[in-house]
Design a protein around this motif. Structure first.
Motif, PDB file in Angstrom:
ATOM      1  N   THR A  59       0.216  -5.129   4.663  1.00  0.00           N
ATOM      2  CA  THR A  59       0.328  -6.355   3.860  1.00  0.00           C
ATOM      3  C   THR A  59      -0.977  -7.097   3.575  1.00  0.00           C
ATOM      4  O   THR A  59      -1.035  -7.863   2.608  1.00  0.00           O
ATOM      5  N   CYS A  60      -2.021  -6.899   4.391  1.00  0.00           N
ATOM      6  CA  CYS A  60      -3.168  -7.823   4.335  1.00  0.00           C
ATOM      7  C   CYS A  60      -4.484  -7.216   3.854  1.00  0.00           C
ATOM      8  O   CYS A  60      -5.506  -7.911   3.847  1.00  0.00           O
ATOM      9  N   MET A  61      -4.504  -5.967   3.442  1.00  0.00           N
ATOM     10  CA  MET A  61      -5.776  -5.320   3.155  1.00  0.00           C
ATOM     11  C   MET A  61      -6.469  -5.881   1.907  1.00  0.00           C
ATOM     12  O   MET A  61      -7.669  -6.164   1.917  1.00  0.00           O
ATOM     13  N   LYS A  62      -5.731  -6.070   0.839  1.00  0.00           N
ATOM     14  CA  LYS A  62      -6.366  -6.560  -0.396  1.00  0.00           C
ATOM     15  C   LYS A  62      -6.930  -7.964  -0.233  1.00  0.00           C
ATOM     16  O   LYS A  62      -8.093  -8.206  -0.585  1.00  0.00           O
ATOM     17  N   PRO A  63      -6.160  -8.921   0.295  1.00  0.00           N
ATOM     18  CA  PRO A  63      -6.737 -10.261   0.481  1.00  0.00           C
ATOM     19  C   PRO A  63      -7.968 -10.246   1.385  1.00  0.00           C
ATOM     20  O   PRO A  63      -8.928 -10.992   1.143  1.00  0.00           O
ATOM     21  N   TYR A  64      -7.947  -9.394   2.407  1.00  0.00           N
ATOM     22  CA  TYR A  64      -9.063  -9.339   3.353  1.00  0.00           C
ATOM     23  C   TYR A  64     -10.349  -8.904   2.653  1.00  0.00           C
ATOM     24  O   TYR A  64     -11.408  -9.532   2.836  1.00  0.00           O
ATOM     25  N   PHE A  65     -10.292  -7.853   1.840  1.00  0.00           N
ATOM     26  CA  PHE A  65     -11.518  -7.350   1.213  1.00  0.00           C
ATOM     27  C   PHE A  65     -11.967  -8.204   0.037  1.00  0.00           C
ATOM     28  O   PHE A  65     -13.169  -8.438  -0.142  1.00  0.00           O
ATOM     29  N   TYR A  66     -11.029  -8.694  -0.762  1.00  0.00           N
ATOM     30  CA  TYR A  66     -11.438  -9.495  -1.912  1.00  0.00           C
ATOM     31  C   TYR A  66     -11.943 -10.870  -1.501  1.00  0.00           C
ATOM     32  O   TYR A  66     -12.586 -11.563  -2.303  1.00  0.00           O
ATOM     33  N   ALA A  67     -11.690 -11.263  -0.257  1.00  0.00           N
ATOM     34  CA  ALA A  67     -12.292 -12.495   0.264  1.00  0.00           C
ATOM     35  C   ALA A  67     -13.766 -12.301   0.584  1.00  0.00           C
ATOM     36  O   ALA A  67     -14.515 -13.277   0.715  1.00  0.00           O
ATOM     37  N   GLN A  68     -14.199 -11.032   0.670  1.00  0.00           N
ATOM     38  CA  GLN A  68     -15.582 -10.740   1.055  1.00  0.00           C
ATOM     39  C   GLN A  68     -16.445 -10.226  -0.084  1.00  0.00           C
ATOM     40  O   GLN A  68     -17.668 -10.362  -0.043  1.00  0.00           O
ATOM     41  N   THR A  69     -15.834  -9.588  -1.078  1.00  0.00           N
ATOM     42  CA  THR A  69     -16.627  -9.010  -2.164  1.00  0.00           C
ATOM     43  C   THR A  69     -15.839  -9.008  -3.467  1.00  0.00           C
ATOM     44  O   THR A  69     -14.613  -8.887  -3.462  1.00  0.00           O
ATOM     45  N   GLN A 114     -12.705   1.231  -1.733  1.00  0.00           N
ATOM     46  CA  GLN A 114     -13.001   2.164  -0.650  1.00  0.00           C
ATOM     47  C   GLN A 114     -12.680   1.554   0.721  1.00  0.00           C
ATOM     48  O   GLN A 114     -12.176   2.231   1.615  1.00  0.00           O
ATOM     49  N   GLY A 115     -12.956   0.250   0.857  1.00  0.00           N
ATOM     50  CA  GLY A 115     -12.657  -0.413   2.127  1.00  0.00           C
ATOM     51  C   GLY A 115     -11.172  -0.510   2.391  1.00  0.00           C
ATOM     52  O   GLY A 115     -10.714  -0.323   3.529  1.00  0.00           O
ATOM     53  N   ILE A 116     -10.385  -0.792   1.345  1.00  0.00           N
ATOM     54  CA  ILE A 116      -8.930  -0.908   1.500  1.00  0.00           C
ATOM     55  C   ILE A 116      -8.333   0.420   1.950  1.00  0.00           C
ATOM     56  O   ILE A 116      -7.488   0.470   2.856  1.00  0.00           O
ATOM     57  N   LEU A 117      -8.762   1.500   1.343  1.00  0.00           N
ATOM     58  CA  LEU A 117      -8.260   2.823   1.732  1.00  0.00           C
ATOM     59  C   LEU A 117      -8.599   3.127   3.188  1.00  0.00           C
ATOM     60  O   LEU A 117      -7.755   3.595   3.958  1.00  0.00           O
ATOM     61  N   TYR A 118      -9.828   2.847   3.561  1.00  0.00           N
ATOM     62  CA  TYR A 118     -10.294   3.148   4.920  1.00  0.00           C
ATOM     63  C   TYR A 118      -9.525   2.351   5.973  1.00  0.00           C
ATOM     64  O   TYR A 118      -8.963   2.902   6.930  1.00  0.00           O
ATOM     65  N   LEU A 119      -9.455   1.044   5.788  1.00  0.00           N
ATOM     66  CA  LEU A 119      -8.889   0.178   6.816  1.00  0.00           C
ATOM     67  C   LEU A 119      -7.362   0.262   6.869  1.00  0.00           C
ATOM     68  O   LEU A 119      -6.769   0.108   7.938  1.00  0.00           O
TER      69      LEU A 119
END
Length: 467
Positions: A124-134, A142-147
Motif C-alpha cells: 500500500t505505501c510504496m508510491k507515496p514513500y518514493f514520490y515524497a523523496q524524488t 526502480q525504487g518502487i519495484l525494488y522495495l
C-alpha cells in the motif's frame, strides 16, 4: 512445530559457558562468528549496490532512497531479536528454563506478526514513500519495484533474524554465522544472474536485486530453523497448545522497543539527510547511500561483537557476577576502538578506491572523496558509544540507548546538517557527523556512570552481604 532434539538437563542444573569461561576467550568465541555474520550482512547490502551501480546511477540512487524504509524493516526484526536475546540469556542465567522457552516461542510469534505488518506496507505505501523523496519518474519506478519485493517477501528476513538471536543467546554464534553465510552466498551468486537480465528482462535491474536478496534471506531462515530445532538444547521450542503471552511479549519489548526505535531513528535521519542532499544533486544522495553501505563494513563487526557481548553481560547480570560484567565491557570497548581505527585509516587514505567499486563518475568522485575523508574521524568517537548502547540494553536500560540515538541523529545531526547546508557547500554538510558524535559520546559516558552507580555497584554489595 515441535523441537525434536534430545532432552537435556534443565537450566537449573546445567551451567552455561557464559558463567564459567574466562571473559576474553569467551568474548572472542561468541563475537568472532557474529562479527563474520555481520560482515556478511554488510556484504549483502554492498553487493546489491555494486551490481546495481553498473546498471545506472539512477538505479543506485533508487536503492539508496529505499534504504530508510528497508532499514525500518531490519530494525523491527533485529530489535525484537535483541529483546529475545537479552531476556533469554538472563533467564538461563537465573536457571529459569520455562521462561527461556516461553521467551523463544513468543519471539518467533512476534517475527510472524512483524512480517504481516510489512506485507501490508509493501502492498500500500510504496508510491507515496518514493514520490515524497524524488520527482524523477525513473528513480521512483526502480525504487518502487525494488522495495515492494523486499517488503512483500520479508518473511525470510524476520524468520532469519529471530533464529539467529536465539542461537546467539545460547552461545551458538557459530551456527548463526553459518546461516548468515548461506543466505549471503546465495544472494551474491544470484545477484549478477538476476540484475544483468540472465533470467529475463522482467527480473533485471533493481527488481533482480530484490529477488536475489529475498531468496538469500529465505535460505538463511531455513538454516536457523533447522539449527534451533535440532542443534540448540538450551531451549525447547514447542507450539503445541501455544498461546501468546502478554507478559513475555512485554518483557521482550521492554528491551527490544528502544532498540527498534533507535534503528528507526536512523531511518528518519537518512530520510531527512536525503532531502537535504537532494537540494544539491541526486549524485550527492548517491554518495550518501554509498557511504552508508561502505561504513557498514566498519560498524557491522562492532554490532556483531555486541551480539556476542550482550548475552555474556545479561547472563552474568542474572547470575549476580559484576566483575565479569565489567570486564566484558572493558574488553568490548577496546576491541571496538581497534576496529574503528582500521576503518578510519581505510576511509581516510583510500576513498577513491572505495568509490570506484560503485562505478563512480567524475561528479560522484568529486563529491565522494572529500565526503569520506571528512566523515571518517567520527569513527574514532563512535566505537565506545556503540558498545555502551548495547551495554545499556543488556542491563535492561534500553531507554538510555534510545535517548543517545535520538540526540545524535535527530536532535543534533539533522539540524547541524541543515544549518551547514545553508552555506551552499555540500562538503560542509558532512561535518555534522563529527559534531553529533561528540555529543553522543559525552551523553553515553554520563549514562554509563549512572548505570555503574545504580546497577553494577549494588551487585558487589549483594556479594559482600552474602559473604
Amino acid at each position: 512445530m515441535e523441537n525434536k532434539q534430545p532432552q537435556t538437563a534443565p537450566a537449573d542444573v546445567r551451567e552455561n559457558i557464559m558463567g564459567t569461561m574466562d571473559i576474553n576467550p569467551l568474548l572472542i568465541k561468541l563475537s568472532v562468528p557474529m562479527m563474520i555474520s555481520m560482515l556478511v550482512q554488510a556484504l549483502y547490502n554492498v553487493v546489491d549496490s555494486i551490481f546495481v551501480s553498473h546498471v545506472s546511477e539512477n538505479a543506485l540512487t533508487a536503492v539508496s532512497l529505499a534504504f530508510s524504509l528497508q532499514n525500518v524493516m531490519i530494525a523491527v526484526g533485529v530489535g525484537t531479536g535483541v529483546g529475545v536475546n537479552a531476556l533469554l540469556s538472563k533467564s538461563l542465567g537465573e536457571k529459569d528454563q520455562a521462561r527461556a522457552n516461553k521467551t523463544a516461542e513468543n519471539g518467533i510469534f512476534l517475527s510472524l506478526c512483524s512480517y504481516a505488518v510489512f506485507l501490508l506496507i509493501g502492498l500500500t505505501c510504496m508510491k507515496p514513500y518514493f514520490y515524497a523523496q524524488t520527482s524523477d519518474m525513473d528513480i521512483a519506478r526502480q525504487g518502487i519495484l525494488y522495495l515492494s519485493i523486499c517488503c512483500v517477501l520479508s518473511l525470510g528476513l524476520f524468520t532469519q533474524t529471530t533464529g539467529e538471536k536465539l542461537l546467539a543467546a545460547t552461545g551458538r554464534t557459530h551456527l548463526s554465522m553459518i546461516s548468515q553465510l548461506v543466505g549471503a552466498v546465495v544472494n551474491i551468486v544470484l545477484d549478477p544472474i538476476f540484475i544483468f537480465g540472465y533470467c529475463g528482462e522482467a527480473l533485471s535491474g533493481t527488481t533482480g536485486a530484490a529477488v536475489a536478496t529475498v531468496i538469500g534471506q529465505f535460505c538463511g531462515a531455513g538454516m536457523t530453523l533447522y539449527f534451533n530445532l535440532n542443534k540448540n538444547p538450551d531451549i525447547q521450542i514447542s507450539f503445541r497448545g501455544f498461546r501468546p503471552s502478554a507478559k513475555a511479549i512485554g518483557r521482550i519489548y521492554t528491551v527490544g522497543l528502544p532498540s527498534i526505535a533507535m534503528q528507526c531513528v536512523g531511518s528518519v535521519m537518512t530520510f531527512f539527510m536525503n532531502q537535504i542532499l537532494m537540494a544539491f544533486s541526486a549524485t550527492a544522495v548517491a554518495v550518501f547511500g554509498v557511504y552508508f553501505k561502505l561504513q557498514s563494513f566498519v560498524f557491522m563487526p562492532i554490532f556483531g561483537m555486541n551480539n556476542g557481548m550482550v548475552p555474556i553481560i545479561s547472563y552474568n547480570y542474572g547470575a549476580r557476577r559484576p566483575e565479569r560484567v565489567k570486564k566484558t565491557i572493558r574488553l568490548a570497548v577496546f576491541y571496538a576502538e581497534c576496529i574503528m581505527l582500521v576503518g578510519f585509516c581505510i576511509f581516510q587514505f583510500l576513498p577513491d578506491k572505495l568509490l570506484s567499486l560503485f562505478a563512480a563518475s567524475d561528479a560522484m568522485l568529486a563529491i565522494g572523496i572529500p565526503a569520506l575523508r571528512i566523515i571518517c574521524p567520527h569513527f574514532l568517537l563512535a566505537g565506545a558509544g556503540i558498545v555502551l548502547s548495547s551495554v545499556f540494553q543488556a542491563l535492561g536500560n534500553g531507554v538510555f540507548s534510545l535517548t543517545v540515538s535520538i540526540c545524535r541523529q535527530l536532535v543534533v545531526l539533522i539540524p547541524a546538517a541543515w544549518l551547514l547546508s545553508r552555506t551552499g557547500e555540500v562538503n560542509m554538510v558532512w561535518w555534522s557527523f563529527i559534531i553529533a558524535e561528540v555529543v553522543s559520546l559525552t551523553l553515553s559516558l554520563i549514562f554509563m556512570a549512572r548505570i555503574n552507580r545504580t546497577v553494577i555497584v549494588p551487585l558487589y554489595e549483594e556479594q559482600d552481604a552474602a559473604v
